[in-house]
Design an enzyme around this catalytic site. Structure first.
Site, short mmCIF file in Angstrom:
data_model
loop_
_atom_site.label_atom_id
_atom_site.label_comp_id
_atom_site.label_asym_id
_atom_site.label_seq_id
_atom_site.Cartn_x
_atom_site.Cartn_y
_atom_site.Cartn_z
N TYR A 57 70.10 83.74 19.50
CA TYR A 57 69.85 82.35 19.12
C TYR A 57 68.42 81.91 19.46
CZ TYR A 57 70.78 77.26 19.03
OH TYR A 57 70.77 75.90 18.77
N LYS A 108 65.12 80.17 17.21
CA LYS A 108 64.65 78.80 17.38
C LYS A 108 63.17 78.78 17.80
CE LYS A 108 68.58 76.85 16.29
NZ LYS A 108 68.73 76.02 15.09
#
Ligand SMILES: NC(=O)c1ccc[n+]([C@@H]2O[C@H](COP(=O)([O-])OP(=O)(O)OC[C@H]3O[C@@H](n4cnc5c(N)ncnc54)[C@H](OP(=O)(O)O)[C@@H]3O)[C@@H](O)[C@H]2O)c1
Length: 254
Positions: A151, A155
């Site tokens: 993740y 980002k």
């Protein structure tokens, strides 16, 4: 923007959480709000609330479908003034137990999903010399955090991407925003087995985002106190950062 706000707004990942709450708020701030995600029923339930909200089911990883979606919105609802690229996928994962499929999903949804959208949005916005693209990233992209292998890197990439887009597209009249929320109480975070300091509701997150978008801010990050701590950690020398995260987040685990 019209007197009411925006004319046409497109929000991806609007079937739950932050995107859903933002769509509800946008109902009062835009003439047309087009909502996308894969869950058709949830989108339809939301669009039934208001004549201003229209549902356009979409998998953001499907390049052709995203391109068709943007073209259809522009024909049916009018030129997209604001696109909030919010669809995202999260998976908790240790480096010792990699699940490549989930890593790939993170890249496909979080990064390529945004790229697919901006590929479709940039040409018409450049032609009109106006438009606003807002990318939902995360404070998890500020620095490497344990267990966010599928993740955090996506980002971080989105933050870098937003800076590039701002530099290159602002001269063409396009506004770029990057949205970096701290923890938000949504289906995404519901099963997290760790403490989530300063967590805010999805409604509060949507309010902060709407406010930042109205002001056309480049970075919209919240809640304030948590962001200040995370920004401080971003500035820390590597040695101090690793020591602090091991001590506080990992509690001595190696
Ligand atoms: N919650 C937090 O603490 C937090 C913090 C920082 C950043 N964020 C970011 O905020 C954004 C919204 O997350 P959330 O917390 O509101 O989580 P959420 O409730 O799980 O929402 C995620 C949304 O993304 C959609 N989505 C997932 N995969 C998709 C795909 N392939 N195509 C189209 N839509 C897809 C989901 O809809 P379908 O399943 O119906 O497709 C859903 O509407 C994400 O980008 C997330 O990374 C969240």
């Amino acid at each position: 923007m019209t007197e009411r706000g925006w004319k046409t707004v497109w929000i991806t990942g609007a079937s739950s959480g932050i995107g859903q709450e933002l769509a509800k708020l946008m109902d009062g701030a835009a003439d047309h709000v087009v909502i996308s995600a894969r869950s058709v029923n949830k989108l339809e339930a939301l669009s039934e609330r208001s004549r201003a909200i229209a549902s356009f089911p979409l998998d953001v990883t499907d390049t052709e479908a995203v391109s068709d979606c943007v073209k259809t919105i522009e024909v049916t609802a009018g030129p997209i003034d604001l696109a909030v690229l919010n669809a995202g996928a999260w998976a908790l994962m240790d480096a010792q137990h990699l699940e490549l499929e989930a890593v790939r999903t993170g890249i496909e949804v979080n990064y390529m999903g945004v790229m697919n959208a901006i590929d479709a949005l940039i040409p018409p916005m450049i032609e009109r010399r106006r438009g606003h693209i807002a990318i939902v990233a995360s404070v998890a992209g500020y620095r490497g955090l344990p267990r966010s292998i599928a993740y955090g890197p996506t980002k971080a990439a989105l933050n870098n991407l937003a800076e590039i887009l701002r530099l290159e597209l602002e001269p063409h009249g396009i506004t770029i925003s990057v949205i970096n929320p701290g923890f938000v109480d949504t289906p995404m975070t519901q099963n997290n087995p760790f403490p989530m300091p300063s967590i805010v509701s999805a409604e509060e997150a949507a309010k902060q985002i709407l406010e930042g978008l109205k002001r056309r801010r480049f970075e919209i990050a919240f809640p304030r106190g948590f962001i200040m701590v995370m920004k401080l950690m971003q500035l820390m020398p590597l040695g101090l950062y690793f020591w602090l995260v091991r001590k506080i987040v990992m509690r001595g685990k190696t």
